[in-house]
Design a protein around this motif. Structure first.
Motif, mmCIF file in Angstrom:
data_model
loop_
_atom_site.group_PDB
_atom_site.id
_atom_site.type_symbol
_atom_site.label_atom_id
_atom_site.label_comp_id
_atom_site.label_asym_id
_atom_site.label_seq_id
_atom_site.Cartn_x
_atom_site.Cartn_y
_atom_site.Cartn_z
ATOM 1 N N SER A 134 15.319 -5.734 -33.926
ATOM 2 C CA SER A 134 15.326 -4.397 -34.521
ATOM 3 C C SER A 134 14.253 -4.267 -35.592
ATOM 4 O O SER A 134 13.520 -3.269 -35.637
ATOM 5 C CB SER A 134 16.685 -4.086 -35.145
ATOM 6 O OG SER A 134 17.681 -4.053 -34.182
ATOM 7 N N VAL A 135 14.148 -5.265 -36.449
ATOM 8 C CA VAL A 135 13.127 -5.242 -37.499
ATOM 9 C C VAL A 135 11.727 -5.292 -36.879
ATOM 10 O O VAL A 135 10.813 -4.581 -37.315
ATOM 11 C CB VAL A 135 13.352 -6.405 -38.493
ATOM 12 C CG1 VAL A 135 12.187 -6.556 -39.445
ATOM 13 C CG2 VAL A 135 14.640 -6.192 -39.273
ATOM 14 N N GLY A 136 11.559 -6.109 -35.850
ATOM 15 C CA GLY A 136 10.262 -6.185 -35.174
ATOM 16 C C GLY A 136 9.863 -4.868 -34.535
ATOM 17 O O GLY A 136 8.701 -4.453 -34.608
ATOM 18 N N LEU A 137 10.818 -4.183 -33.905
ATOM 19 C CA LEU A 137 10.525 -2.892 -33.295
ATOM 20 C C LEU A 137 10.240 -1.820 -34.347
ATOM 21 O O LEU A 137 9.411 -0.936 -34.131
ATOM 22 C CB LEU A 137 11.673 -2.454 -32.389
ATOM 23 C CG LEU A 137 11.823 -3.263 -31.108
ATOM 24 C CD1 LEU A 137 13.113 -2.893 -30.391
ATOM 25 C CD2 LEU A 137 10.632 -3.065 -30.205
ATOM 26 N N TYR A 138 10.896 -1.915 -35.495
ATOM 27 C CA TYR A 138 10.621 -0.991 -36.598
ATOM 28 C C TYR A 138 9.190 -1.182 -37.099
ATOM 29 O O TYR A 138 8.459 -0.210 -37.316
ATOM 30 C CB TYR A 138 11.645 -1.225 -37.709
ATOM 31 C CG TYR A 138 11.395 -0.425 -38.959
ATOM 32 C CD1 TYR A 138 11.663 0.931 -39.003
ATOM 33 C CD2 TYR A 138 10.891 -1.029 -40.110
ATOM 34 C CE1 TYR A 138 11.438 1.671 -40.146
ATOM 35 C CE2 TYR A 138 10.666 -0.310 -41.257
ATOM 36 C CZ TYR A 138 10.935 1.046 -41.273
ATOM 37 O OH TYR A 138 10.708 1.769 -42.399
ATOM 38 N N ILE A 139 8.775 -2.434 -37.251
ATOM 39 C CA ILE A 139 7.407 -2.720 -37.690
ATOM 40 C C ILE A 139 6.409 -2.288 -36.619
ATOM 41 O O ILE A 139 5.346 -1.737 -36.932
ATOM 42 C CB ILE A 139 7.265 -4.210 -38.047
ATOM 43 C CG1 ILE A 139 8.082 -4.521 -39.305
ATOM 44 C CG2 ILE A 139 5.813 -4.607 -38.252
ATOM 45 C CD1 ILE A 139 8.211 -5.988 -39.632
ATOM 46 N N LEU A 140 6.738 -2.520 -35.355
ATOM 47 C CA LEU A 140 5.867 -2.093 -34.261
ATOM 48 C C LEU A 140 5.711 -0.578 -34.242
ATOM 49 O O LEU A 140 4.620 -0.059 -33.949
ATOM 50 C CB LEU A 140 6.434 -2.580 -32.924
ATOM 51 C CG LEU A 140 5.596 -2.298 -31.695
ATOM 52 C CD1 LEU A 140 4.280 -3.045 -31.766
ATOM 53 C CD2 LEU A 140 6.361 -2.695 -30.449
#
Length: 185
Positions: A134-140
């Protein structure tokens, strides 16, 4: 020989495309009312900031509305799996705690204590992995809005051309394949 024929045919089809588009472009030059846009150096920063505040807002700022459902679908599904694994983790953990207190009235009566500990580790690992995704997709999402805002301002016009070319070798007269990149000032 057959291979060279296909290469020449391919280059002819795609190489002459710039000639046709150039003729059409020359015919339409009198009607061209587009002006060069000013480059806004803060546009990528604004897009990233908007995406950081609310995912998808930077994509809306860049007028890429089709990306918004993808952003919400990706982040929403990973958050769903985080919440689901967190609930299952706490259910198994509470059942294990009750077992330690001497109660056997939980819904996991078919599992022994060792299996409950393994289930806790499984759901905890999946919960943590879902949170990291989730955090990775938010940063992406933020990076996508920033890069897209940079690329919107990229200058693409008729002065840039890329044209493949076939020319004969001067020694043995076999065809050579070459690419030409032209930039007119």
């Amino acid at each position: 020989m057959n291979k060279i024929f296909y290469i020449v045919l391919l280059l002819f089809l795609f190489g002459n495309q710039s000639v046709f588009s150039q003729k059409i472009g020359d015919a339409l030059k009198a009607k061209d009312t587009l002006k060069l846009r000013e480059i806004d150096p803060l546009r990528p920063t604004k897009a990233a900031f908007y995406s950081a505040i609310l995912p998808g807002l930077g994509q809306a700022y860049n007028k890429k509305y089709w990306k918004i459902p993808i952003v919400y679908g990706a982040i929403g599904s990973s958050l769903y799996f985080y919440i689901d694994n967190n609930k299952k983790y706490h259910k198994v953990r509470n059942a294990y705690k009750r077992r330690l207190l001497g109660f056997n009235d939980d819904q996991y009566q078919y599992l022994d204590d060792n299996r409950l500990v393994q289930a806790q580790r499984f759901y905890q690992r999946n919960r943590d992995l879902s949170l990291m995704i989730s955090v990775g997709l938010y940063i992406l999402n933020i990076v996508d809005a920033n890069v897209d805002a940079h690329l919107i301002q990229f200058n693409v016009n008729d002065k840039l051309s890329f044209q493949p070319e076939v020319y004969p070798n001067e020694i043995n007269y076999k065809p050579n394949l070459g690419l030409t990149l032209n930039y007119k000032f």
